[in-house]
Design a protein around this motif. Structure first.
Motif, mmCIF file in Angstrom:
data_model
loop_
_atom_site.group_PDB
_atom_site.id
_atom_site.type_symbol
_atom_site.label_atom_id
_atom_site.label_comp_id
_atom_site.label_asym_id
_atom_site.label_seq_id
_atom_site.Cartn_x
_atom_site.Cartn_y
_atom_site.Cartn_z
ATOM 1 N N HIS A 211 19.552 -12.803 -15.006
ATOM 2 C CA HIS A 211 19.791 -13.486 -13.736
ATOM 3 C C HIS A 211 21.259 -13.836 -13.497
ATOM 4 C CE1 HIS A 211 15.447 -14.413 -14.523
ATOM 5 N NE2 HIS A 211 15.389 -13.882 -13.317
ATOM 6 N N SER A 212 21.892 -14.456 -14.491
ATOM 7 C CA SER A 212 23.271 -14.905 -14.319
ATOM 8 C C SER A 212 23.897 -15.199 -15.672
ATOM 9 C CB SER A 212 23.309 -16.153 -13.443
ATOM 10 O OG SER A 212 22.570 -17.184 -14.056
ATOM 11 N N VAL B 40 19.484 -11.568 -7.453
ATOM 12 C CA VAL B 40 19.296 -13.017 -7.617
ATOM 13 C C VAL B 40 20.165 -13.759 -6.601
ATOM 14 C CG1 VAL B 40 19.553 -14.969 -9.205
ATOM 15 C CG2 VAL B 40 18.724 -12.764 -10.063
ATOM 16 N N GLU B 41 21.416 -13.330 -6.495
ATOM 17 C CA GLU B 41 22.364 -13.948 -5.565
ATOM 18 C C GLU B 41 21.863 -13.870 -4.121
ATOM 19 O OE1 GLU B 41 27.084 -14.154 -5.752
ATOM 20 O OE2 GLU B 41 26.327 -12.120 -5.447
ATOM 21 N N GLU B 42 21.186 -12.779 -3.790
ATOM 22 C CA GLU B 42 20.673 -12.568 -2.438
ATOM 23 C C GLU B 42 19.267 -13.140 -2.241
ATOM 24 O OE1 GLU B 42 21.143 -8.384 -1.521
ATOM 25 O OE2 GLU B 42 23.088 -8.393 -2.534
ATOM 26 N N GLY B 43 18.712 -13.771 -3.289
ATOM 27 C CA GLY B 43 17.386 -14.373 -3.178
ATOM 28 C C GLY B 43 16.266 -13.361 -3.147
ATOM 29 N N LEU B 44 16.472 -12.220 -3.763
ATOM 30 C CA LEU B 44 15.484 -11.135 -3.741
ATOM 31 C C LEU B 44 14.678 -11.088 -5.034
ATOM 32 C CD1 LEU B 44 17.774 -8.417 -2.114
ATOM 33 C CD2 LEU B 44 16.063 -9.865 -0.988
ATOM 34 N N CYS C 143 9.640 -24.333 -8.604
ATOM 35 C CA CYS C 143 9.224 -24.487 -10.007
ATOM 36 C C CYS C 143 10.280 -23.982 -10.992
ATOM 37 C CB CYS C 143 7.930 -23.733 -10.263
ATOM 38 S SG CYS C 143 6.542 -24.328 -9.311
ATOM 39 N N HIS C 144 10.937 -22.883 -10.647
ATOM 40 C CA HIS C 144 11.899 -22.249 -11.548
ATOM 41 C C HIS C 144 13.314 -22.742 -11.278
ATOM 42 C CE1 HIS C 144 8.836 -19.375 -12.843
ATOM 43 N NE2 HIS C 144 8.492 -19.271 -11.572
ATOM 44 N N ASP C 145 14.161 -22.707 -12.303
ATOM 45 C CA ASP C 145 15.562 -23.101 -12.150
ATOM 46 C C ASP C 145 16.273 -22.152 -11.194
ATOM 47 O OD1 ASP C 145 15.302 -25.158 -13.998
ATOM 48 O OD2 ASP C 145 15.936 -23.906 -15.684
ATOM 49 N N ASP C 146 17.257 -22.690 -10.471
ATOM 50 C CA ASP C 146 18.133 -21.878 -9.641
ATOM 51 C C ASP C 146 19.188 -21.297 -10.579
ATOM 52 O OD1 ASP C 146 20.065 -20.806 -7.983
ATOM 53 O OD2 ASP C 146 20.043 -22.477 -6.578
ATOM 54 N N PHE C 147 19.096 -20.010 -10.836
ATOM 55 C CA PHE C 147 19.953 -19.346 -11.819
ATOM 56 C C PHE C 147 21.376 -19.103 -11.326
ATOM 57 C CE2 PHE C 147 15.602 -17.769 -12.602
ATOM 58 C CZ PHE C 147 15.420 -18.269 -13.883
ATOM 59 N N THR C 148 21.671 -19.467 -10.081
ATOM 60 C CA THR C 148 22.967 -19.136 -9.511
ATOM 61 C C THR C 148 24.009 -20.241 -9.676
ATOM 62 O OG1 THR C 148 22.360 -19.986 -7.330
ATOM 63 C CG2 THR C 148 21.872 -17.670 -7.775
ATOM 64 N N LYS C 149 23.590 -21.428 -10.014
ATOM 65 C CA LYS C 149 24.509 -22.568 -10.055
ATOM 66 C C LYS C 149 25.461 -22.501 -11.241
ATOM 67 C CE LYS C 149 21.587 -25.649 -7.469
ATOM 68 N NZ LYS C 149 20.799 -26.851 -7.431
ATOM 69 N N SER D 180 29.033 -14.905 -13.110
ATOM 70 C CA SER D 180 28.452 -13.687 -12.550
ATOM 71 C C SER D 180 26.954 -13.901 -12.315
ATOM 72 C CB SER D 180 28.696 -12.481 -13.459
ATOM 73 O OG SER D 180 28.122 -12.655 -14.729
ATOM 74 N N VAL D 181 26.519 -13.427 -11.162
ATOM 75 C CA VAL D 181 25.109 -13.541 -10.778
ATOM 76 C C VAL D 181 24.633 -12.150 -10.380
ATOM 77 C CG1 VAL D 181 23.467 -14.620 -9.190
ATOM 78 C CG2 VAL D 181 25.445 -15.925 -9.986
ATOM 79 N N HIS D 182 23.503 -11.763 -10.914
ATOM 80 C CA HIS D 182 22.922 -10.459 -10.597
ATOM 81 C C HIS D 182 22.712 -10.393 -9.085
ATOM 82 C CE1 HIS D 182 19.643 -7.325 -11.783
ATOM 83 N NE2 HIS D 182 20.831 -6.774 -11.766
ATOM 84 N N PRO D 183 23.185 -9.352 -8.402
ATOM 85 C CA PRO D 183 23.099 -9.304 -6.940
ATOM 86 C C PRO D 183 21.723 -9.607 -6.334
ATOM 87 C CG PRO D 183 24.594 -7.616 -7.672
ATOM 88 C CD PRO D 183 23.969 -8.220 -8.924
#
Length: 168
Positions: A159-160, A103-107, A88-94, A98-101
């Motif tokens: 998030h990023s 978020v980057e780790e899927g936590l 449902c939510h956007d993938d904030f890593t694309k 810089s990506v908050h760790p």
């Protein structure tokens, strides 16, 4: 349910009649009550007294995220975190510098409660308290650019960001 990582306790204990009528019901799947009422027979109503409720929970759509009986994922989820979140939510890593760790780790669930909370954005704790769960408050406060600041989100994205250090 064999080979499943997560089995709903009534299923695991063979207590089918806790949720289902044995012969007939006006509800789908011979349920005693419709979802979410049947869920709230055992689980707390996550909406009561909360400031922020995750929209599927608010709409009583427990089965949008959860399987009823068993799953290969934790918490009887249909997909693992963060995949279920990105349904449902956007993938904030694309395409971000810089990506908050977490978020980057899927936590996602390190910061967010999946159901509801007394904080904005279904955060487990308010900002900046949640930030200081991982970040050293004294170290951050000692930097000149942070002096007198307690509003992390004034300058940082959560998030990023397309800029370093999650700057806006």
């Amino acid at each position: 349910t064999k080979g499943k990582k997560s089995v709903h306790p009534p299923v695991e204990e063979g207590m089918c009649l806790e949720c289902h009528e044995p012969h007939q019901s006006e509800n789908k799947s011979l349920l005693k009550k419709v979802v979410p009422g049947i869920c709230y027979t055992c689980h707390d109503d996550f909406t009561k007294g909360m400031k922020t409720v995750h929209e599927p929970v608010n709409q009583g759509l427990c089965l949008e995220c959860h399987e009823a009986h068993s799953s290969k994922n934790k918490h009887v989820l249909k997909k693992p975190v963060p995949e279920i979140c990105y349904s449902c939510h956007d993938d904030f890593t694309k395409n971000m510098q810089s990506v908050h760790p977490p978020v980057e780790e899927g936590l996602c669930l390190e910061c967010h409660d999946p159901h509801s909370t007394k904080n904005e954005h279904i955060m487990k704790k308010p900002v900046p308290e949640i930030c200081f769960t991982c970040h050293d408050e004294k170290n951050i406060s000692s930097k000149p650019q942070h002096e007198g600041q307690s509003q992390c989100l004034k300058c940082h994205n959560v998030h990023s960001s397309k800029r370093e250090k999650l700057l806006k």
